[in-house]
Scaffold this motif. Structure first.
Motif, PDB file in Angstrom:
ATOM      1  N   ALA A 241      -8.969   1.313   1.566  1.00 57.88           N
ATOM      2  CA  ALA A 241      -8.567   2.566   2.195  1.00 57.88           C
ATOM      3  C   ALA A 241      -8.506   2.367   3.700  1.00 57.88           C
ATOM      4  CB  ALA A 241      -9.543   3.682   1.847  1.00 57.88           C
TER       5      ALA A 241
ATOM      6  N   LYS B  61     -13.399  -1.007   1.668  1.00 58.34           N
ATOM      7  CA  LYS B  61     -13.195  -1.195   0.230  1.00 58.34           C
ATOM      8  C   LYS B  61     -14.512  -0.826  -0.434  1.00 58.34           C
ATOM      9  CE  LYS B  61     -10.999  -4.194  -3.199  1.00 58.34           C
ATOM     10  NZ  LYS B  61     -11.884  -3.964  -4.367  1.00 58.34           N
TER      11      LYS B  61
ATOM     12  N   GLY C  66       0.805  -1.201   0.000  1.00 56.11           N
ATOM     13  CA  GLY C  66       0.000   0.000   0.000  1.00 56.11           C
ATOM     14  C   GLY C  66       0.843   1.259   0.000  1.00 56.11           C
TER      15      GLY C  66
ATOM     16  N   LEU D 291      -4.567   8.986   4.586  1.00 55.64           N
ATOM     17  CA  LEU D 291      -4.948   7.606   4.274  1.00 55.64           C
ATOM     18  C   LEU D 291      -3.761   6.734   3.896  1.00 55.64           C
ATOM     19  CD1 LEU D 291      -8.019   8.336   1.951  1.00 55.64           C
ATOM     20  CD2 LEU D 291      -7.995   8.122   4.456  1.00 55.64           C
TER      21      LEU D 291
ATOM     22  N   LYS E 216     -12.272   7.778   4.016  1.00 54.71           N
ATOM     23  CA  LYS E 216     -12.769   7.602   2.656  1.00 54.71           C
ATOM     24  C   LYS E 216     -11.807   8.196   1.634  1.00 54.71           C
ATOM     25  CE  LYS E 216     -17.647   8.045   4.036  1.00 54.71           C
ATOM     26  NZ  LYS E 216     -18.822   8.931   3.989  1.00 54.71           N
ATOM     27  N   THR E 217     -11.862   7.652   0.420  1.00 50.71           N
ATOM     28  CA  THR E 217     -11.067   8.188  -0.674  1.00 50.71           C
ATOM     29  C   THR E 217     -11.845   9.223  -1.477  1.00 50.71           C
ATOM     30  OG1 THR E 217     -11.768   6.351  -2.087  1.00 50.71           O
ATOM     31  CG2 THR E 217      -9.680   6.104  -0.913  1.00 50.71           C
TER      32      THR E 217
ATOM     33  N   PRO F 126      -3.958  -0.463  -3.693  1.00 50.32           N
ATOM     34  CA  PRO F 126      -4.643  -0.421  -4.982  1.00 50.32           C
ATOM     35  C   PRO F 126      -5.633  -1.571  -5.165  1.00 50.32           C
ATOM     36  CG  PRO F 126      -2.311   0.001  -5.266  1.00 50.32           C
ATOM     37  CD  PRO F 126      -2.492  -0.435  -3.836  1.00 50.32           C
ATOM     38  N   ASP F 127      -6.663  -1.280  -5.936  1.00 52.96           N
ATOM     39  CA  ASP F 127      -7.677  -2.305  -6.212  1.00 52.96           C
ATOM     40  C   ASP F 127      -7.044  -3.543  -6.841  1.00 52.96           C
ATOM     41  OD1 ASP F 127     -10.289  -3.483  -6.713  1.00 52.96           O
ATOM     42  OD2 ASP F 127      -9.962  -2.938  -8.813  1.00 52.96           O
TER      43      ASP F 127
ATOM     44  N   PRO G 205      -6.277  13.811   1.798  1.00 54.77           N
ATOM     45  CA  PRO G 205      -5.956  12.473   1.272  1.00 54.77           C
ATOM     46  C   PRO G 205      -4.666  11.900   1.835  1.00 54.77           C
ATOM     47  CG  PRO G 205      -5.671  14.167  -0.409  1.00 54.77           C
ATOM     48  CD  PRO G 205      -6.387  14.807   0.732  1.00 54.77           C
TER      49      PRO G 205
ATOM     50  N   TRP H 198     -12.732  -0.625  -6.297  1.00 54.96           N
ATOM     51  CA  TRP H 198     -12.181   0.400  -5.424  1.00 54.96           C
ATOM     52  C   TRP H 198     -10.963  -0.130  -4.664  1.00 54.96           C
ATOM     53  CZ3 TRP H 198     -14.740   5.192  -3.624  1.00 54.96           C
ATOM     54  CH2 TRP H 198     -15.761   5.589  -4.485  1.00 54.96           C
ATOM     55  N   PRO H 199     -10.081   0.767  -4.258  1.00 55.50           N
ATOM     56  CA  PRO H 199      -8.939   0.333  -3.441  1.00 55.50           C
ATOM     57  C   PRO H 199      -9.383   0.050  -2.013  1.00 55.50           C
ATOM     58  CG  PRO H 199      -8.945   2.715  -3.603  1.00 55.50           C
ATOM     59  CD  PRO H 199     -10.054   2.218  -4.511  1.00 55.50           C
TER      60      PRO H 199
ATOM     61  N   ILE I  68      -3.453   3.621   1.214  1.00 52.47           N
ATOM     62  CA  ILE I  68      -4.225   3.090   0.098  1.00 52.47           C
ATOM     63  C   ILE I  68      -3.557   1.848  -0.485  1.00 52.47           C
ATOM     64  CG2 ILE I  68      -5.133   3.557  -2.208  1.00 52.47           C
ATOM     65  CD1 ILE I  68      -6.500   5.181  -0.057  1.00 52.47           C
TER      66      ILE I  68
END
Length: 239
Positions: free
Chosen positions: A206, A125, A56, A91, A210-211, A95-96, A88, A203-204, A93
């Protein structure tokens, strides 16, 4: 040292739940992802130690290398709810990847955390209305909630007592074909029977909020506290 096997639920506990007609405790035993969150200060990559490659990106505002009681964790500062701007950098993250979707598998998310606050999304997610369903763990009023939204229905379970006492707690949420179960410090505290249906979105994952949010029309629900590790277990890796 952080253990990679998170829980042992007794046969007696499972039997009692079955007799009560409640959701059965899951036994997903394949570790899909495990983030120890013990990188050195300044690191910006969260490593998945399973070798599956689910690394991540650590936001610039996340404190890395937080030490407490022999543990190393990530720290998430308190941000006022619904107060712009969005952050942002708060967070982490991942990736999806379709392999991280619950799909129709038994699926469990486990972690160790501590907080003195009473709000925020810990991990998710997808968000409330995204196509394909979603899941999240959050902590409104200091009480952990676990929510899975699938093609058939949504199931939400809520801990009866808050855990925002500043102490370390383990949390685990399990989704099976029988229902959703929430465990805190190794004990079942809430459960709900039913089948959500499959969950798969683009979606990734997180961690910390929230993203897709702006703190005006959509709150970012930023988590405040420290997280020591997060693990995802499934019954079948699917490959």
């Amino acid at each position: 040292m952080k253990k990679r096997r998170l829980w042992i639920v007794s046969v007696a506990t499972v039997g009692l739940l079955a007799c009560a007609g409640s959701a059965a405790v899951a036994s997903p035993d394949y570790e899909l992802a495990f983030w120890t969150m013990n990188e050195a200060p300044g690191a910006r990559t969260m490593r998945d130690v399973t070798g599956h490659g689910f690394d991540g990106r650590i936001g610039d505002d996340v404190a890395v290398g937080v030490r407490s009681g022999g543990r190393i964790a990530y720290g998430f500062e308190r941000l006022e709810p619904d107060t712009p701007p969005a952050r942002p950098g708060h967070l982490v993250i991942v990736p999806d990847d379709s392999r991280l979707d619950p799909g129709s598998r038994d699926y469990a998310i486990g972690m160790r955390l501590r907080t003195r606050d009473h709000f925020g999304n810990i991990i998710q997610k997808g968000q409330a209305t995204v196509r394909g369903g979603s899941f999240k763990l959050q902590i409104p009023n200091g009480r952990v909630q676990c929510w899975f939204r699938g093609s058939a229905t949504s199931l939400l379970v809520t801990a009866p007592k808050p855990i925002n006492d500043g102490a370390w707690h383990t949390v685990r949420c399990e989704r099976t074909h029988d229902g959703v179960t929430l465990l805190i410090d190794g004990r079942v505290v809430a459960e709900r029977a039913g089948w959500t249906g499959p969950i798969a979105n683009a979606w990734p994952i997180a961690i910390g909020g929230k993203t897709d949010c702006d703190q005006v029309d959509v709150g970012c629900d930023y988590f405040a506290g420290d997280i020591d590790y997060i693990a995802v277990d499934v019954d079948d890796p699917g490959w």
